[in-house]
Design an enzyme around this catalytic site. Structure first.
Site, short mmCIF file in Angstrom:
data_model
loop_
_atom_site.label_atom_id
_atom_site.label_comp_id
_atom_site.label_asym_id
_atom_site.label_seq_id
_atom_site.Cartn_x
_atom_site.Cartn_y
_atom_site.Cartn_z
N LEU A 150 -33.65 -2.81 9.56
CA LEU A 150 -32.43 -3.23 8.89
C LEU A 150 -31.97 -2.10 7.96
CD1 LEU A 150 -30.48 -5.70 8.68
CD2 LEU A 150 -31.76 -6.39 6.66
N GLY A 151 -31.67 -0.94 8.57
CA GLY A 151 -31.21 0.21 7.79
C GLY A 151 -32.14 0.49 6.63
N CYS A 152 -31.55 0.82 5.49
CA CYS A 152 -32.38 1.15 4.32
C CYS A 152 -33.03 -0.09 3.72
CB CYS A 152 -31.54 1.89 3.27
SG CYS A 152 -31.13 3.55 3.81
N SER A 153 -32.67 -1.28 4.19
CA SER A 153 -33.33 -2.50 3.72
C SER A 153 -34.50 -2.89 4.62
CB SER A 153 -32.31 -3.65 3.67
OG SER A 153 -31.18 -3.28 2.95
N SER A 154 -34.94 -1.98 5.48
CA SER A 154 -35.97 -2.31 6.47
C SER A 154 -37.27 -2.82 5.85
CB SER A 154 -36.26 -1.10 7.36
OG SER A 154 -35.17 -0.88 8.23
#
Ligand code: COA
Length: 373
Positions: A150-154
């Site tokens: 999830l992008g930088c929220s991975s």
């Protein structure tokens, strides 16, 4: 429902680093060469990059990278990472395992005590077999493994999944691994984004504890939260269908298929959304930012974090409250907030609260409210 702790955290940072000055020198050498070619051709001339701009706009001074020479070679500007045979461990699995072994040692656990591996990263080396299954096999963990992102929220998203699986009793101990080799997809010839990212891997062990059990110096997870809202302001179009849109489908054209970002729009949108997320998430637990001893925020931009904190607290707060690692590491995507957590929790006392909060592409925001045991 089980109580859940983060019993181990591990970080792997590549040895090689690149300063703003080095990065800008290679970028400008390429721009000068390219502009010489464009001179008189009618093509728009390119603008040079600037090390002072990078520091003042983002707070980044250096970034660590898996491979330096290919990035700094103006004739290439892509890391040189040789292909490995199918039988060999993949680079991303190897990088993640280095952080995972540290997390296991921090938790004083053997790999065989883990019953799920989640590999969560803004970029995955391939769709299948899952990188997590390779890690499972190489380390000897039990059960299963799967990849997500999830992008930088991975990392925050994987933590959300892991915590709830453990809380519900579906798994006992989950290893979350976030191996970010983001330089492999960065366009080092794009002035807007060439300076932003660095490579790093982080890992966390999420496990159940019995009622009444304490783990001194470890965090109990009070709650996790995830928020998303579509935006193309940070986007990559590289995927398995990319070649199907091309004249020559056997030569994938990378131009236009690397990371794109409208940085100033992301800055504004995510600052507002990040502030709201923090205030609302804490309010659900009857808390305000002042109740939180430490914030481990996503490491994308020092000014952005300062603004999110100022909006949330109603005043400026210092780095003791919200430490930064991006000055020396750059934006390490999902790994950034976990690295900030790993490096900045030893001084916290039992009962202290901390908030991990990551934000990025999607848009996406993920948070975990933690309490020191
Ligand atoms: N060197 C010199 N000047 C540059 C430059 C560079 N590398 N890149 C851009 N500039 C110039 C622009 O051309 C522009 O010039 P102009 O005013 O003459 O038009 C000026 O600097 C400002 O550009 P802008 O894009 O508005 O910069 P910014 O202050 O927003 O900083 C970022 C850029 C990327 C550092 C910042 O927007 C950012 O960090 N955004 C958030 C990123 C993020 O959180 N991503 C989510 C997680 S991945």
């Amino acid at each position: 429902m089980h109580r859940v702790v983060i019993s181990g955290i591990g970080v792997e940072i590549p040895e090689a680093s690149i300063t703003n000055e080095e990065l800008v020198a290679s970028f400008n050498a390429w721009v000068d060469r390219e502009n010489e070619r464009r001179q008189g051709s009618g093509e728009e001339l390119l603008q040079r990059s600037d090390a002072d701009f990078i520091y003042h706009a983002s707070g980044i001074k250096t970034r660590h990278v898996i491979e330096r020479d290919g990035i700094l070679d103006p004739a290439r500007m892509v890391p040189r990472l040789p292909a490995r045979p199918d039988e060999a461990l993949s680079l991303q699995a190897e990088f993640g395992i280095a952080s995972a072994r540290r997390a296991l040692s921090h938790a004083a656990l053997d790999a065989a005590q883990i019953d799920l591996v989640i590999c969560s990263s803004s970029h995955l080396q391939r769709p299948y077999p899952a990188i997590a299954i390779e890690m499972q096999q190489a380390m000897g963990t039990r059960g299963a493994g799967f990849d997500m992102g999830l992008g930088c929220s991975s990392a925050a998203a994987a933590l959300h999944v892991a915590v709830n699986l453990v809380r519900a009793g579906a798994h006992r101990r989950v290893l979350v691994v976030v191996p970010e080799i983001i330089t492999g997809h960065l366009n080092f010839r794009d002035r807007q984004t060439h300076f932003i990212f660095g490579d790093a891997a982080a890992a966390m062990i999420v496990e159940a504890v019995a009622d009444g059990e304490t783990r001194a110096g470890r965090f109990e997870v009070v709650d996790t939260r995830l928020w998303t809202q579509l935006s193309s302001n940070i986007r990559t179009n590289l995927g398995y269908l990319t070649r199907t849109a091309q004249e020559d489908p056997y030569m994938v054209d990378m131009q236009g298929n690397m990371i794109k970002q409208v940085g100033n729009k992301v800055f504004k949108d995510v600052t507002v959304a990040g502030h709201r997320f923090i205030v609302d998430f804490l309010a659900e637990h009857g808390q305000t930012p002042d109740d939180i001893r430490r914030f481990w925020l996503h490491q994308a931009n020092a000014r952005m974090n300062a603004m999110i904190l100022k909006l949330s607290f109603g005043r400026e707060v210092g780095h003791d409250r919200a430490p930064m690692v991006l000055d020396r590491l750059g934006n390490t995507a999902g790994a950034g907030a976990v690295i900030a957590l790993q490096e900045n929790h030893a001084d916290m006392k039992a009962g202290d609260y901390g908030l991990l909060c990551a934000f990025g592409a999607g848009y996406s925001i993920g948070g975990a409210l933690l309490r020191m045991m």
